[in-house]
Design a protein around this motif. Sequence first.
Motif, PDB file in Angstrom:
ATOM      1  N   LYS A  88       0.839  -1.203   0.000  1.00 26.60           N
ATOM      2  CA  LYS A  88       0.000   0.000   0.000  1.00 26.60           C
ATOM      3  C   LYS A  88       0.873   1.252   0.000  1.00 26.60           C
ATOM      4  N   THR A  89       1.971   1.215   0.746  1.00 25.67           N
ATOM      5  CA  THR A  89       2.894   2.351   0.784  1.00 25.67           C
ATOM      6  C   THR A  89       3.505   2.584  -0.591  1.00 25.67           C
ATOM      7  N   LEU A  90       3.905   1.506  -1.265  1.00 27.94           N
ATOM      8  CA  LEU A  90       4.474   1.620  -2.607  1.00 27.94           C
ATOM      9  C   LEU A  90       3.453   2.214  -3.579  1.00 27.94           C
ATOM     10  N   LEU A  91       2.219   1.733  -3.530  1.00 25.68           N
ATOM     11  CA  LEU A  91       1.174   2.269  -4.410  1.00 25.68           C
ATOM     12  C   LEU A  91       0.954   3.759  -4.150  1.00 25.68           C
ATOM     13  N   SER A  98       3.277  10.276  -9.463  1.00 28.37           N
ATOM     14  CA  SER A  98       2.676  10.360 -10.788  1.00 28.37           C
ATOM     15  C   SER A  98       1.638  11.461 -10.894  1.00 28.37           C
ATOM     16  N   PHE A  99       0.813  11.602  -9.869  1.00 30.43           N
ATOM     17  CA  PHE A  99      -0.294  12.551  -9.931  1.00 30.43           C
ATOM     18  C   PHE A  99      -0.057  13.784  -9.084  1.00 30.43           C
ATOM     19  N   HIS A 100       1.040  13.869  -8.380  1.00 24.31           N
ATOM     20  CA  HIS A 100       1.390  15.016  -7.542  1.00 24.31           C
ATOM     21  C   HIS A 100       0.266  15.371  -6.572  1.00 24.31           C
ATOM     22  N   ASN A 101      -0.389  14.346  -6.030  1.00 25.83           N
ATOM     23  CA  ASN A 101      -1.485  14.522  -5.071  1.00 25.83           C
ATOM     24  C   ASN A 101      -2.611  15.393  -5.610  1.00 25.83           C
ATOM     25  N   ASP A 102      -2.731  15.504  -6.908  1.00 24.86           N
ATOM     26  CA  ASP A 102      -3.757  16.353  -7.494  1.00 24.86           C
ATOM     27  C   ASP A 102      -4.723  15.480  -8.277  1.00 24.86           C
ATOM     28  N   LEU A 103      -5.893  15.240  -7.701  1.00 26.31           N
ATOM     29  CA  LEU A 103      -6.861  14.391  -8.383  1.00 26.31           C
ATOM     30  C   LEU A 103      -7.472  15.087  -9.594  1.00 26.31           C
ATOM     31  N   LYS A 104      -7.189  16.376  -9.762  1.00 23.29           N
ATOM     32  CA  LYS A 104      -7.672  17.081 -10.941  1.00 23.29           C
ATOM     33  C   LYS A 104      -6.612  17.082 -12.034  1.00 23.29           C
ATOM     34  N   CYS A 105      -5.605  16.280 -11.847  1.00 19.71           N
ATOM     35  CA  CYS A 105      -4.515  16.146 -12.811  1.00 19.71           C
ATOM     36  C   CYS A 105      -5.080  15.670 -14.150  1.00 19.71           C
ATOM     37  N   LYS A 106      -4.436  16.050 -15.235  1.00 16.64           N
ATOM     38  CA  LYS A 106      -4.905  15.655 -16.566  1.00 16.64           C
ATOM     39  C   LYS A 106      -5.019  14.143 -16.705  1.00 16.64           C
ATOM     40  N   ALA A 107      -4.134  13.418 -16.037  1.00 19.99           N
ATOM     41  CA  ALA A 107      -4.155  11.958 -16.156  1.00 19.99           C
ATOM     42  C   ALA A 107      -5.441  11.367 -15.577  1.00 19.99           C
ATOM     43  N   LEU A 108      -6.061  12.059 -14.625  1.00 14.10           N
ATOM     44  CA  LEU A 108      -7.266  11.537 -13.988  1.00 14.10           C
ATOM     45  C   LEU A 108      -8.521  12.306 -14.382  1.00 14.10           C
ATOM     46  N   CYS A 109      -8.369  13.270 -15.265  1.00 15.03           N
ATOM     47  CA  CYS A 109      -9.502  14.101 -15.662  1.00 15.03           C
ATOM     48  C   CYS A 109     -10.579  13.239 -16.314  1.00 15.03           C
ATOM     49  N   GLY A 110     -11.781  13.367 -15.834  1.00 14.36           N
ATOM     50  CA  GLY A 110     -12.900  12.631 -16.408  1.00 14.36           C
ATOM     51  C   GLY A 110     -13.057  11.222 -15.862  1.00 14.36           C
ATOM     52  N   ASN A 112     -13.818   8.829 -12.632  1.00 13.50           N
ATOM     53  CA  ASN A 112     -14.475   8.902 -11.332  1.00 13.50           C
ATOM     54  C   ASN A 112     -13.620   8.161 -10.299  1.00 13.50           C
ATOM     55  N   THR A 113     -12.935   8.906  -9.431  1.00 16.49           N
ATOM     56  CA  THR A 113     -12.026   8.302  -8.456  1.00 16.49           C
ATOM     57  C   THR A 113     -12.403   8.701  -7.036  1.00 16.49           C
ATOM     58  N   TYR A 114     -11.839   7.993  -6.093  1.00 20.61           N
ATOM     59  CA  TYR A 114     -11.954   8.340  -4.679  1.00 20.61           C
ATOM     60  C   TYR A 114     -10.679   7.897  -3.983  1.00 20.61           C
ATOM     61  N   ILE A 115     -10.445   8.421  -2.797  1.00 23.72           N
ATOM     62  CA  ILE A 115      -9.271   8.035  -2.012  1.00 23.72           C
ATOM     63  C   ILE A 115      -9.755   7.135  -0.886  1.00 23.72           C
ATOM     64  N   GLY A 119      -5.292   5.984   1.781  1.00 22.59           N
ATOM     65  CA  GLY A 119      -4.729   7.097   1.028  1.00 22.59           C
ATOM     66  C   GLY A 119      -4.403   6.749  -0.412  1.00 22.59           C
ATOM     67  N   ILE A 120      -4.943   5.646  -0.913  1.00 27.03           N
ATOM     68  CA  ILE A 120      -4.692   5.204  -2.286  1.00 27.03           C
ATOM     69  C   ILE A 120      -5.859   5.644  -3.161  1.00 27.03           C
ATOM     70  N   THR A 121      -5.549   6.223  -4.307  1.00 31.07           N
ATOM     71  CA  THR A 121      -6.576   6.643  -5.248  1.00 31.07           C
ATOM     72  C   THR A 121      -7.109   5.418  -5.976  1.00 31.07           C
ATOM     73  N   ARG A 122      -8.408   5.268  -5.967  1.00 38.57           N
ATOM     74  CA  ARG A 122      -9.046   4.115  -6.606  1.00 38.57           C
ATOM     75  C   ARG A 122     -10.151   4.594  -7.530  1.00 38.57           C
TER      76      ARG A 122
END
Length: 161
Positions: A88-91, A98-110, A112-115, A119-122
């Motif tokens: 879990k720590t590695l993930l 990868s996402f710089h703690n920004d769920l509005k990052c382009k990689a995740l845009c559009g 539907n995620t949750y933490i 603390g892992i984005t799923r």
Amino acid sequence: GWLYKSEDEWPSSTPLPDTREIENEKKRSFVTINTIEPSPTIAETLGNRISKYSMIVKTIAWMLRLSPKNKVKSEADISSEEFKTAEKTLLRLIQEESFHNDLKCKALCGINTYIDEDGITRLKSRPGADPGGGHRGQLPPPSAETKEKKERKEKNLKITQ
């Protein structure tokens, strides 16, 4: 002053400069050039040095076990619980990098995620779509029409049997 006199009457000796005063008057300027190279992250460093995923996770488990926050410093093998925590720590580390703690990052845009609680984005999924433990929402209570359809379906099944 001798400056008011004619040039022929000026003193013939060359005055010696006061080197201490000259040095004090000189302005020293420095030019600093900083080159910034991104330092490799922990996940990158481990990935470059260790080729097996399980060994990377075990290495992180040992790092967590030997960290100053951990009071237990056992030399026994890594337990399954420690392995799960390290995974879990590695993930989490990889996602933060990868996402710089920004769920509005382009990689995740559009998407539907949750933490989750670790603390892992799923990814969110439809209720019941992921029996393995995806994000489950509450279904609305069945309407009278839905109950009626279900009863008719059950009645038809009894007749055909």
